[in-house]
Design an enzyme around this catalytic site. Structure first.
Site, PDB file in Angstrom:
ATOM      1  N   ASN A 151      18.242  17.832  -8.807  1.00 17.10           N
ATOM      2  CA  ASN A 151      19.301  16.818  -8.833  1.00 17.10           C
ATOM      3  C   ASN A 151      18.627  15.448  -8.851  1.00 17.10           C
ATOM      4  OD1 ASN A 151      21.466  15.156  -8.454  1.00 17.10           O
ATOM      5  ND2 ASN A 151      21.887  15.790  -6.344  1.00 17.10           N
ATOM      6  N   LYS A 207      19.954  12.594  -9.332  1.00 17.78           N
ATOM      7  CA  LYS A 207      20.810  11.506  -8.821  1.00 17.78           C
ATOM      8  C   LYS A 207      20.722  10.302  -9.765  1.00 17.78           C
ATOM      9  CE  LYS A 207      20.231  13.423  -4.255  1.00 17.78           C
ATOM     10  NZ  LYS A 207      20.275  13.244  -2.808  1.00 17.78           N
ATOM     11  N   HIS A 234      29.229  16.861  -4.542  1.00 21.10           N
ATOM     12  CA  HIS A 234      28.033  16.464  -3.794  1.00 21.10           C
ATOM     13  C   HIS A 234      28.447  15.553  -2.634  1.00 21.10           C
ATOM     14  CE1 HIS A 234      24.218  14.631  -2.748  1.00 21.10           C
ATOM     15  NE2 HIS A 234      23.659  15.693  -3.292  1.00 21.10           N
ATOM     16  N   GLU A 250      27.297  12.904  -1.594  1.00 22.18           N
ATOM     17  CA  GLU A 250      27.329  11.474  -1.930  1.00 22.18           C
ATOM     18  C   GLU A 250      28.628  11.110  -2.661  1.00 22.18           C
ATOM     19  OE1 GLU A 250      23.467  11.565  -3.754  1.00 22.18           O
ATOM     20  OE2 GLU A 250      22.601  11.895  -1.772  1.00 22.18           O
ATOM     21  N   GLU A 280      24.334  22.073   1.689  1.00 21.17           N
ATOM     22  CA  GLU A 280      23.472  20.916   1.943  1.00 21.17           C
ATOM     23  C   GLU A 280      23.946  20.204   3.199  1.00 21.17           C
ATOM     24  OE1 GLU A 280      21.536  19.462  -1.940  1.00 21.17           O
ATOM     25  OE2 GLU A 280      23.539  18.630  -1.915  1.00 21.17           O
ATOM     26  N   GLY A 305      17.737  13.743   1.879  1.00 24.48           N
ATOM     27  CA  GLY A 305      16.946  12.533   1.704  1.00 24.48           C
ATOM     28  C   GLY A 305      16.379  11.970   3.000  1.00 24.48           C
ATOM     29  N   SER A 352      16.117  17.922   1.653  1.00 26.12           N
ATOM     30  CA  SER A 352      14.684  17.740   1.908  1.00 26.12           C
ATOM     31  C   SER A 352      13.848  18.997   1.647  1.00 26.12           C
ATOM     32  CB  SER A 352      14.453  17.216   3.334  1.00 26.12           C
ATOM     33  OG  SER A 352      15.071  15.958   3.498  1.00 26.12           O
TER      34      SER A 352
END
Ligand code: PGA
Length: 255
Positions: A10, A12, A98, A100, A170, A176, A216
């Protein structure tokens, strides 16, 4: 049942077309077409997808996904991209929900459910992201959150449709941040997700659906995570921006 692991990069909002070209040249040097038993996917920003498709030049060993899709077919939806457009530029997969998108764009389980249905109707494989925040985990709400994300996000789908899609677990606090869930915690969450799928869609769908871990993942922790019985691959952000570390994670999942 044996499930083929799926490792997806991904990217991003990183990697314009030029940078992606350099990545793919380096990735080709890794000779990963030889690495069997693992599905490999790259998920670039929309504008980078045509360059990736061109660089792959028909090589089917690396699939292409998009990071989002509209829940509409076409028309007055400024800024949106349809399933037909994704198919036209060579996508086979699409990431939906996702964290985000949930966090910065207010996406809800019900809205994401519409996108999953659109993707399936078009023949795209949805990679449906779920996961709890740190506050939710610390408040003892892990199972409640995962159950509602699975039940509401997949609401109205057939068992066959669920069997063919990918769920990405996730934990939001691991994305991250360099903090990975321990293999034991990740396995427990994956087993729980599979049990929720089983209750809603039956044993065959639960045995077939692939559940990736994300948050991560890096070469140093990939093998331990991939060895867990209910972990079927990874959705990788930061460590997938470099060809060598993405390749090392693929090798950790391959047979
Ligand atoms: P990360 O991102 O690997 O950088 O934690 C994973 C993701 O958000 O898909």
């Amino acid at each position: 049942m044996s499930r083929t692991p799926i490792i997806a990069a991904n990217w991003k909002m990183n990697m314009g077309p030029k940078e992606a070209g350099a990545f793919l040249s380096a990735f080709k040097e890794e000779n990963l077409c030889e690495c069997k038993g693992v599905e490999k996917v790259v998920v670039p920003p929309f504008v980078t997808i045509p360059a990736v498709a061109e660089a792959l030049n028909g090589c089917s060993c690396l699939g292409i996904g998009a990071q989002d899709v509209s829940d509409h077919d076409n028309g007055a939806f400024t800024g949106e991209i349809s399933t037909a457009m994704l198919l036209e530029i060579g996508c086979q997969y699409v990431v939906v929900g996702h964290s985000e998108r949930r966090q910065y764009h207010g996406e809800t389980n019900a809205y994401i459910n519409k996108k999953i249905k659109k993707a399936l109707a078009a023949g795209l494989v949805p990679i449906y992201c779920i996961g709890e925040t740190l506050e939710q985990r610390e408040a003892g709400k892990l199972e409640e959150i995962l159950r509602s994300q699975v039940e509401e996000g997949l609401q109205g789908l057939t068992a066959e449709q669920v069997a063919g899609l990918v769920i990405a677990y996730e934990p939001v606090w691991a994305i991250g941040t360099g903090k990975t869930a321990s293999a034991a915690d990740a396995q427990a969450a994956h087993a729980f997700i599979r049990s929720v799928v089983e209750k809603a869609f039956g044993a065959d769908a639960a045995a077939a659906v692939r559940i990736q871990y994300g948050g991560s993942v890096k070469p140093a922790n990939a093998a331990e995570l991939m060895a867990c019985p209910d972990i079927d691959g990874a959705l990788v952000g930061g460590a997938a921006l470099k060809a060598d570390s993405f390749a090392a994670i693929i090798r950790a999942a391959g047979v």
